[in-house]
Design a protein around this motif. Structure first.
Motif, PDB file in Angstrom:
ATOM      1  N   MET A  23       0.811  -1.220   0.000  1.00  0.00           N
ATOM      2  CA  MET A  23       0.000   0.000   0.000  1.00  0.00           C
ATOM      3  C   MET A  23       0.845   1.272   0.000  1.00  0.00           C
ATOM      4  O   MET A  23       0.590   2.197  -0.761  1.00  0.00           O
ATOM      5  N   GLY A  24       1.863   1.335   0.866  1.00  0.00           N
ATOM      6  CA  GLY A  24       2.683   2.539   0.929  1.00  0.00           C
ATOM      7  C   GLY A  24       3.414   2.820  -0.363  1.00  0.00           C
ATOM      8  O   GLY A  24       3.385   3.950  -0.887  1.00  0.00           O
ATOM      9  N   LEU A  25       4.072   1.802  -0.907  1.00  0.00           N
ATOM     10  CA  LEU A  25       4.780   1.973  -2.173  1.00  0.00           C
ATOM     11  C   LEU A  25       3.804   2.253  -3.315  1.00  0.00           C
ATOM     12  O   LEU A  25       4.120   3.015  -4.241  1.00  0.00           O
ATOM     13  N   GLY A  26       2.614   1.657  -3.237  1.00  0.00           N
ATOM     14  CA  GLY A  26       1.612   1.923  -4.264  1.00  0.00           C
ATOM     15  C   GLY A  26       1.182   3.372  -4.275  1.00  0.00           C
ATOM     16  O   GLY A  26       1.077   3.998  -5.335  1.00  0.00           O
ATOM     17  N   ARG A  27       0.946   3.925  -3.084  1.00  0.00           N
ATOM     18  CA  ARG A  27       0.559   5.333  -3.006  1.00  0.00           C
ATOM     19  C   ARG A  27       1.683   6.241  -3.509  1.00  0.00           C
ATOM     20  O   ARG A  27       1.426   7.237  -4.204  1.00  0.00           O
ATOM     21  N   ALA A  28       2.920   5.925  -3.130  1.00  0.00           N
ATOM     22  CA  ALA A  28       4.051   6.742  -3.573  1.00  0.00           C
ATOM     23  C   ALA A  28       4.197   6.691  -5.093  1.00  0.00           C
ATOM     24  O   ALA A  28       4.472   7.712  -5.740  1.00  0.00           O
ATOM     25  N   THR A  29       4.006   5.508  -5.669  1.00  0.00           N
ATOM     26  CA  THR A  29       4.106   5.357  -7.126  1.00  0.00           C
ATOM     27  C   THR A  29       3.033   6.172  -7.833  1.00  0.00           C
ATOM     28  O   THR A  29       3.303   6.861  -8.821  1.00  0.00           O
ATOM     29  N   VAL A  30       1.810   6.095  -7.315  1.00  0.00           N
ATOM     30  CA  VAL A  30       0.705   6.852  -7.916  1.00  0.00           C
ATOM     31  C   VAL A  30       0.986   8.357  -7.832  1.00  0.00           C
ATOM     32  O   VAL A  30       0.754   9.109  -8.791  1.00  0.00           O
ATOM     33  N   ALA A  31       1.498   8.805  -6.679  1.00  0.00           N
ATOM     34  CA  ALA A  31       1.803  10.229  -6.514  1.00  0.00           C
ATOM     35  C   ALA A  31       2.861  10.681  -7.515  1.00  0.00           C
ATOM     36  O   ALA A  31       2.736  11.756  -8.130  1.00  0.00           O
ATOM     37  N   LEU A  32       3.902   9.881  -7.694  1.00  0.00           N
ATOM     38  CA  LEU A  32       4.970  10.253  -8.624  1.00  0.00           C
ATOM     39  C   LEU A  32       4.492  10.197 -10.072  1.00  0.00           C
ATOM     40  O   LEU A  32       4.938  10.985 -10.913  1.00  0.00           O
ATOM     41  N   LEU A  33       3.609   9.270 -10.374  1.00  0.00           N
ATOM     42  CA  LEU A  33       3.023   9.253 -11.722  1.00  0.00           C
ATOM     43  C   LEU A  33       2.219  10.526 -11.967  1.00  0.00           C
ATOM     44  O   LEU A  33       2.180  11.044 -13.086  1.00  0.00           O
ATOM     45  N   GLY A  34       1.607  11.053 -10.915  1.00  0.00           N
ATOM     46  CA  GLY A  34       0.941  12.343 -11.032  1.00  0.00           C
ATOM     47  C   GLY A  34       1.924  13.453 -11.332  1.00  0.00           C
ATOM     48  O   GLY A  34       1.625  14.381 -12.100  1.00  0.00           O
ATOM     49  N   VAL A  35       3.122  13.379 -10.734  1.00  0.00           N
ATOM     50  CA  VAL A  35       4.166  14.362 -11.023  1.00  0.00           C
ATOM     51  C   VAL A  35       4.600  14.256 -12.489  1.00  0.00           C
ATOM     52  O   VAL A  35       4.852  15.276 -13.153  1.00  0.00           O
ATOM     53  N   VAL A  36       4.699  13.027 -12.994  1.00  0.00           N
ATOM     54  CA  VAL A  36       5.043  12.821 -14.410  1.00  0.00           C
ATOM     55  C   VAL A  36       4.004  13.496 -15.309  1.00  0.00           C
ATOM     56  O   VAL A  36       4.349  14.167 -16.292  1.00  0.00           O
ATOM     57  N   ILE A  37       2.739  13.325 -14.974  1.00  0.00           N
ATOM     58  CA  ILE A  37       1.676  13.957 -15.762  1.00  0.00           C
ATOM     59  C   ILE A  37       1.792  15.478 -15.705  1.00  0.00           C
ATOM     60  O   ILE A  37       1.653  16.167 -16.732  1.00  0.00           O
ATOM     61  N   ALA A  38       2.076  16.014 -14.516  1.00  0.00           N
ATOM     62  CA  ALA A  38       2.234  17.463 -14.378  1.00  0.00           C
ATOM     63  C   ALA A  38       3.412  17.964 -15.215  1.00  0.00           C
ATOM     64  O   ALA A  38       3.321  19.020 -15.870  1.00  0.00           O
ATOM     65  N   ALA A  39       4.518  17.222 -15.220  1.00  0.00           N
ATOM     66  CA  ALA A  39       5.685  17.608 -16.019  1.00  0.00           C
ATOM     67  C   ALA A  39       5.361  17.568 -17.513  1.00  0.00           C
ATOM     68  O   ALA A  39       5.807  18.435 -18.277  1.00  0.00           O
ATOM     69  N   ASP A  40       4.584  16.572 -17.916  1.00  0.00           N
ATOM     70  CA  ASP A  40       4.191  16.482 -19.327  1.00  0.00           C
ATOM     71  C   ASP A  40       3.286  17.647 -19.720  1.00  0.00           C
ATOM     72  O   ASP A  40       3.398  18.202 -20.823  1.00  0.00           O
ATOM     73  N   LEU A  41       2.373  18.021 -18.827  1.00  0.00           N
ATOM     74  CA  LEU A  41       1.492  19.156 -19.113  1.00  0.00           C
ATOM     75  C   LEU A  41       2.296  20.444 -19.231  1.00  0.00           C
ATOM     76  O   LEU A  41       2.024  21.285 -20.102  1.00  0.00           O
ATOM     77  N   TYR A  42       3.292  20.593 -18.351  1.00  0.00           N
ATOM     78  CA  TYR A  42       4.167  21.768 -18.432  1.00  0.00           C
ATOM     79  C   TYR A  42       4.929  21.781 -19.754  1.00  0.00           C
ATOM     80  O   TYR A  42       5.090  22.831 -20.392  1.00  0.00           O
ATOM     81  N   SER A  43       5.383  20.594 -20.177  1.00  0.00           N
ATOM     82  CA  SER A  43       6.102  20.495 -21.444  1.00  0.00           C
ATOM     83  C   SER A  43       5.194  20.837 -22.625  1.00  0.00           C
ATOM     84  O   SER A  43       5.639  21.461 -23.598  1.00  0.00           O
ATOM     85  N   LEU A  44       3.935  20.425 -22.541  1.00  0.00           N
ATOM     86  CA  LEU A  44       2.993  20.770 -23.608  1.00  0.00           C
ATOM     87  C   LEU A  44       2.817  22.284 -23.699  1.00  0.00           C
ATOM     88  O   LEU A  44       2.778  22.853 -24.795  1.00  0.00           O
ATOM     89  N   TRP A  45       2.723  22.932 -22.531  1.00  0.00           N
ATOM     90  CA  TRP A  45       2.608  24.392 -22.541  1.00  0.00           C
ATOM     91  C   TRP A  45       3.880  25.031 -23.111  1.00  0.00           C
ATOM     92  O   TRP A  45       3.816  25.951 -23.943  1.00  0.00           O
TER      93      TRP A  45
END
Length: 256
Positions: A23-45
């Motif tokens: 559970m702990g590692l799963g939550r951390a992975t999901v959070a970091l995948l959210g960071v990846v999405i945010a970085a991609d959105l920034y790159s699109l801008w």
């Protein structure tokens, strides 16, 4: 206890396999995948910014035949901004990969406890398969499917002669297949777009290359969303299966 003993006996050299909460590692992975999405959105801008700068340069070239100093400075600033977005994407990807692999190894060991004979690849391939050329195109998916099947609510006999086949055998894996397909597409499209960007020299070439990179970023966002769904679903499946059975040695007490 029978499952735990069988899992230990099936390991080369008697290597033990104990349940640990993902559970702990799963939550951390999901959070970091959210960071990846945010970085991609920034790159699109940032991509829209550099495309606007390239368009201004192209218009200036086609109308007056030369580039103004203000437009050149604007293009340089846009290029710097786009470079920063690339570094942010790389940092987010590296951090996510490290935590994802820790989670992937955790759920793989848990799968040995649940269904040791369903694991067609050795434990070492859980991490190593991602870094071996050619092999990394299908081994991680195979391991993910083995983990998924072992983590489901249905149990199978601990007998190597009793394989899962036919209508009552292994189910389809639409989420795993969709995630893996998008992940591979992101890898190939990203390499193609990056090569085009580094080879671009003229304004038109840069503009076209940035469009390819933006397409790659969009694919990466979709792949990251599917990865989040995959991680969340598999983590909850393992947590539910562990809690539905008898307590086993090494089980952490994190709740869903």
């Amino acid at each position: 206890m029978c499952v735990t003993v069988a899992a230990q006996a099936s390991r080369p050299g008697g290597r033990s396999a104990y349940l640990r909460s993902p559970m702990g590692l799963g939550r951390a992975t999901v959070a970091l995948l959210g960071v990846v999405i945010a970085a991609d959105l920034y790159s699109l801008w940032a991509g829209t910014v550099i495309q606007g700068a390239m368009e201004d340069l192209r218009i200036s070239r086609d109308t007056v035949g030369w580039y103004g100093s203000d437009l050149v400075r604007e293009a340089e600033r846009a290029d710097t901004l786009y470079g920063v977005s690339g570094w942010l994407q790389t940092a987010a990807l590296v951090a996510t990969c490290v935590v994802f692999l820790c989670w992937f190894h955790r759920v793989r060991v848990n799968a040995e406890v649940f269904e040791p004979y369903l694991q067609t690849k050795t434990r070492g391939w859980t991490v190593g398969s991602w870094f071996v050329p050619v092999v990394n195109l299908w081994f991680p998916r195979r391991i993910a499917i083995d983990i998924w099947d072992a983590s489901g609510p249905r149990s199978v006999a601990l007998d190597r002669t009793m394989t899962l086949s036919g209508p009552a055998g292994r189910p389809s894996h639409p989420l795993v297949n969709a995630w893996w397909t998008l992940w591979l597409a992101t890898l190939f499209v990203g390499r193609w777009a990056t090569t085009a960007y580094w080879d671009a020299e003229e304004v038109d070439e840069v503009e076209a290359a940035v469009s390819k990179l933006m397409f790659s970023d969009a694919l990466d966002i979709v792949a990251a969303v599917l990865a989040i769904l995959f991680v969340r679903r598999l983590t909850r499946m393992q947590d539910a299966k562990a809690r539905a059975g008898a307590p086993m040695p090494g089980l952490d007490g994190e709740s869903a």
